[in-house]
Design a protein around this motif. Structure first.
Motif, PDB file in Angstrom:
ATOM      1  N   GLU A   1       0.916  -1.444   0.024  1.00 12.62           N
ATOM      2  CA  GLU A   1      -0.037  -0.010   0.008  1.00 12.62           C
ATOM      3  C   GLU A   1       0.817   1.297  -0.085  1.00 12.62           C
ATOM      4  O   GLU A   1       1.857   1.360   0.923  1.00 12.62           O
ATOM      5  CB  GLU A   1      -0.893   0.147   1.168  1.00 12.62           C
ATOM      6  CG  GLU A   1      -2.018  -0.936   1.068  1.00 12.62           C
ATOM      7  CD  GLU A   1      -3.091  -0.623   0.352  1.00 12.62           C
ATOM      8  OE1 GLU A   1      -3.584   0.313   0.129  1.00 12.62           O
ATOM      9  OE2 GLU A   1      -3.557  -1.649  -0.515  1.00 12.62           O
ATOM     10  N   PRO A   2       0.569   2.343  -0.901  1.00 14.96           N
ATOM     11  CA  PRO A   2       1.171   3.682  -0.555  1.00 14.96           C
ATOM     12  C   PRO A   2       1.028   4.330   0.637  1.00 14.96           C
ATOM     13  O   PRO A   2       0.073   3.915   1.179  1.00 14.96           O
ATOM     14  CB  PRO A   2       0.756   4.328  -1.894  1.00 14.96           C
ATOM     15  CG  PRO A   2      -0.052   3.466  -2.603  1.00 14.96           C
ATOM     16  CD  PRO A   2      -0.558   2.156  -1.659  1.00 14.96           C
ATOM     17  N   LEU A   3       2.012   4.993   0.973  1.00 11.36           N
ATOM     18  CA  LEU A   3       2.000   5.680   2.262  1.00 11.36           C
ATOM     19  C   LEU A   3       1.006   6.906   2.212  1.00 11.36           C
ATOM     20  O   LEU A   3       0.850   7.318   1.123  1.00 11.36           O
ATOM     21  CB  LEU A   3       3.115   6.031   2.835  1.00 11.36           C
ATOM     22  CG  LEU A   3       4.501   5.009   3.143  1.00 11.36           C
ATOM     23  CD1 LEU A   3       5.483   5.656   3.415  1.00 11.36           C
ATOM     24  CD2 LEU A   3       3.650   4.356   4.292  1.00 11.36           C
ATOM     25  N   LYS A   4       0.238   7.152   3.455  1.00  9.44           N
ATOM     26  CA  LYS A   4      -0.587   8.380   3.319  1.00  9.44           C
ATOM     27  C   LYS A   4       0.232   9.625   3.744  1.00  9.44           C
ATOM     28  O   LYS A   4      -0.196  10.558   3.176  1.00  9.44           O
ATOM     29  CB  LYS A   4      -1.823   8.031   4.293  1.00  9.44           C
ATOM     30  CG  LYS A   4      -2.653   6.914   3.757  1.00  9.44           C
ATOM     31  CD  LYS A   4      -3.914   7.494   2.628  1.00  9.44           C
ATOM     32  CE  LYS A   4      -4.559   6.612   2.291  1.00  9.44           C
ATOM     33  NZ  LYS A   4      -4.335   5.618   1.129  1.00  9.44           N
ATOM     34  N   THR A   5       0.997   9.474   4.727  1.00  9.17           N
ATOM     35  CA  THR A   5       1.737  10.923   5.084  1.00  9.17           C
ATOM     36  C   THR A   5       3.232  10.675   5.164  1.00  9.17           C
ATOM     37  O   THR A   5       3.838   9.372   5.394  1.00  9.17           O
ATOM     38  CB  THR A   5       1.341  11.385   6.452  1.00  9.17           C
ATOM     39  OG1 THR A   5       1.778  10.441   7.401  1.00  9.17           O
ATOM     40  CG2 THR A   5      -0.306  11.212   6.460  1.00  9.17           C
ATOM     41  N   ILE A   6       3.820  11.565   4.857  1.00  8.23           N
ATOM     42  CA  ILE A   6       5.254  11.755   5.193  1.00  8.23           C
ATOM     43  C   ILE A   6       5.771  12.900   5.651  1.00  8.23           C
ATOM     44  O   ILE A   6       5.303  13.902   5.238  1.00  8.23           O
ATOM     45  CB  ILE A   6       6.297  11.415   3.568  1.00  8.23           C
ATOM     46  CG1 ILE A   6       5.951   9.969   3.114  1.00  8.23           C
ATOM     47  CG2 ILE A   6       7.732  11.436   3.988  1.00  8.23           C
ATOM     48  CD1 ILE A   6       6.638   9.762   1.937  1.00  8.23           C
ATOM     49  N   PHE A   7       6.666  12.602   6.659  1.00  6.65           N
ATOM     50  CA  PHE A   7       7.289  14.127   7.487  1.00  6.65           C
ATOM     51  C   PHE A   7       8.713  13.919   7.310  1.00  6.65           C
ATOM     52  O   PHE A   7       9.467  12.928   7.961  1.00  6.65           O
ATOM     53  CB  PHE A   7       6.743  14.167   8.803  1.00  6.65           C
ATOM     54  CG  PHE A   7       6.978  15.251   9.502  1.00  6.65           C
ATOM     55  CD1 PHE A   7       6.064  16.369   9.357  1.00  6.65           C
ATOM     56  CD2 PHE A   7       8.144  15.714  10.161  1.00  6.65           C
ATOM     57  CE1 PHE A   7       6.173  17.716  10.084  1.00  6.65           C
ATOM     58  CE2 PHE A   7       8.303  16.976  10.557  1.00  6.65           C
ATOM     59  CZ  PHE A   7       7.091  17.933  10.710  1.00  6.65           C
ATOM     60  N   ILE A   8       9.383  15.098   6.905  1.00  3.46           N
ATOM     61  CA  ILE A   8      10.784  15.304   6.944  1.00  3.46           C
ATOM     62  C   ILE A   8      11.111  16.155   8.142  1.00  3.46           C
ATOM     63  O   ILE A   8      10.858  17.431   7.964  1.00  3.46           O
ATOM     64  CB  ILE A   8      11.420  15.330   5.672  1.00  3.46           C
ATOM     65  CG1 ILE A   8      10.888  14.830   4.450  1.00  3.46           C
ATOM     66  CG2 ILE A   8      12.881  15.658   5.647  1.00  3.46           C
ATOM     67  CD1 ILE A   8      11.442  15.154   3.178  1.00  3.46           C
ATOM     68  N   GLY A   9      11.811  15.687   9.165  1.00  2.11           N
ATOM     69  CA  GLY A   9      12.221  16.686  10.273  1.00  2.11           C
ATOM     70  C   GLY A   9      13.499  16.770  10.680  1.00  2.11           C
ATOM     71  O   GLY A   9      14.402  16.045   9.945  1.00  2.11           O
ATOM     72  N   GLY A  10      13.765  17.123  11.896  1.00  5.32           N
ATOM     73  CA  GLY A  10      15.315  17.209  12.060  1.00  5.32           C
ATOM     74  C   GLY A  10      15.503  17.899  13.509  1.00  5.32           C
ATOM     75  O   GLY A  10      14.574  17.698  14.370  1.00  5.32           O
ATOM     76  N   GLY A  11      16.837  18.085  13.667  1.00  2.47           N
ATOM     77  CA  GLY A  11      17.671  18.755  12.854  1.00  2.47           C
ATOM     78  C   GLY A  11      16.982  19.776  11.863  1.00  2.47           C
ATOM     79  O   GLY A  11      15.954  20.365  12.312  1.00  2.47           O
ATOM     80  N   THR A  12      17.393  20.349  10.794  1.00  2.00           N
ATOM     81  CA  THR A  12      16.801  21.039   9.855  1.00  2.00           C
ATOM     82  C   THR A  12      17.101  20.512   8.499  1.00  2.00           C
ATOM     83  O   THR A  12      18.076  20.812   7.798  1.00  2.00           O
ATOM     84  CB  THR A  12      17.776  22.441  10.018  1.00  2.00           C
ATOM     85  OG1 THR A  12      18.192  22.716  11.347  1.00  2.00           O
ATOM     86  CG2 THR A  12      16.896  23.695   9.363  1.00  2.00           C
ATOM     87  N   PRO A  13      15.931  19.988   7.952  1.00  2.00           N
ATOM     88  CA  PRO A  13      15.977  19.830   6.520  1.00  2.00           C
ATOM     89  C   PRO A  13      16.281  20.709   5.475  1.00  2.00           C
ATOM     90  O   PRO A  13      17.021  20.344   4.548  1.00  2.00           O
ATOM     91  CB  PRO A  13      14.602  19.248   6.315  1.00  2.00           C
ATOM     92  CG  PRO A  13      13.944  18.886   7.548  1.00  2.00           C
ATOM     93  CD  PRO A  13      14.630  19.866   8.525  1.00  2.00           C
TER      94      PRO A  13
END
Length: 379
Positions: free
Chosen positions: A52-64
């Motif tokens: 199944e394709p993902l519904k949400t993606i979050f790129i965090g950090g640190g500082t993307p």
């Protein structure tokens, strides 16, 4: 699996309150780290047979947004190859620092399908920003938002902080008033928490940190709730407010206690009943990915008992609370059967409402959230 968190541990500057896994950007193997991330994603997809394709993606950090446009482009290309069918993606969010987002970087993000930016503003008071170790200034925020809107972003969230050293209630009110002039769709407003291994923690140990009294902190929280409500931002979680329809779908994954991948150095995940955490040091992380495709430092199976507790203290963060029917469907036991004495006690104290459908915090309960959550930690 419906979500993925991706950790970028690089910063051009370290804030005085931050205890996340991060390092100074200079002389770091940034390009190699991005390749390791892509390898980790690929491996996870293979072993979990992610159909199944993902519904949400979050790129965090640190500082993307500390990454260059070229580095961001490579990272997003890898995410697209390994994780995405962007047609299915409801929310693709990236954390951003004001002043670090050029038009070029914004276009890279937009072209890759990113549809939400979470901007770390914290305050509009330049003196306070300096005091907490932020390098951006009020004008940078205005410029960043203007540029993001120019490129076509309309789902912007601002992070604000209160109970900062020396901050008055009036200063926080001014920050809120300035924030509302920007017409963004979402706000997070958190009180400062002093964490070990931070600049502020060391200052506090030496008696050199003056924080507002607790009653001022409570008044600032009440002020945030009142002002947000007045301006049409509905509080849907203890610290989060949105124009209806713009709630953070990724964060709801955490609060609903659903599964998510955690990719990157120091990242945490929750996969098929197992909570995972990756090793923190960057080179160690890259070595482990090279060896096996994974970089776990811990893998902890969550018992049914623990899962029920998590369902309570995470679910009660959401304003509408824990739904009784969903709890029963998930655990084959009624909420009152499992936590009857705690519920009774907290209702009596005026901290919880227990109606036919759900269990949720009262206004007083929101102010004393941690005391409520603790009651559900049995194991």
């Amino acid at each position: 699996m419906r979500s993925a968190y991706i950790h970028i541990p690089f910063c051009h500057h370290i804030c005085h309150y931050c205890d996340f896994n991060k390092v100074f950007f200079k002389q770091q193997p940034v390009d190699e780290y991005i390749e390791s991330l892509i390898t980790e994603m690929h491996h996870a997809k293979e072993i979990n047979k992610q159909q199944e394709p993902l519904k949400t993606i979050f790129i965090g950090g640190g500082t993307p947004t500390a990454l260059s446009a070229k580095q961001l482009d490579r990272l997003l290309e890898g995410i697209s190859t390994e994780l995405l069918s962007t047609n299915e993606l409801v929310e693709f969010a990236v954390e951003a620092n004001p002043g670090e987002l050029s038009i070029e970087k914004l276009e890279v993000l937009k072209n890759a399908g990113v549809n939400r930016l979470s901007i770390g503003v914290q305050s509009f008071d330049n003196e306070l920003l300096n005091k907490i170790g932020r390098v951006h200034r009020k004008d940078d925020v205005f410029r960043t938002i203007k540029q993001a809107e120019q490129v076509g972003f309309d789902n912007l969230s601002l992070d604000l902080m209160y109970a900062l050293p020396g901050q008055t209630i009036e200063q926080f009110r001014e920050t809120l008033e300035t924030a509302f002039t920007l017409n963004v769709k979402h706000f997070s407003a958190y009180s400062l928490i002093i964490e070990p291994k931070t600049v502020f923690y060391n200052l506090m140990q030496k008696g050199k940190l003056t924080l507002p009294p607790q009653e001022h902190e409570a008044q600032m929280y009440e002020l945030a709730m009142e002002e947000m409500e007045k301006r049409g931002y509905k509080q849907y979680e203890i610290s989060n407010y949105a124009i209806p329809g713009y709630e953070s779908q990724h964060n709801l994954t955490y609060w609903n206690n659903e599964y998510y991948y955690g990719f990157g150095a120091g990242a945490h995940g929750y996969v098929n009943g197992v909570r995972t955490s990756n090793v923190g040091p960057i080179r160690k992380y890259m070595e482990k990915i090279d060896e096996s495709g994974t970089a776990f430092s811990t893998q902890t199976e969550v018992s049914k008992e623990e899962e029920m507790e998590e369902q309570m203290f995470l679910g009660l963060r959401i304003v509408k609370g824990v739904n009784k029917e969903i709890f029963y469907e998930r655990f084959s036991v009624k909420l009152e059967e499992k936590f009857g004495s705690q519920i009774q006690k907290l209702v009596k104290q005026g901290l919880l409402v227990n109606d036919d459908e759900s269990l949720f915090l009262t206004h007083k309960g929101k102010l004393l959230g941690n005391e409520v959550f603790q009651e559900f930690l049995i194991s």
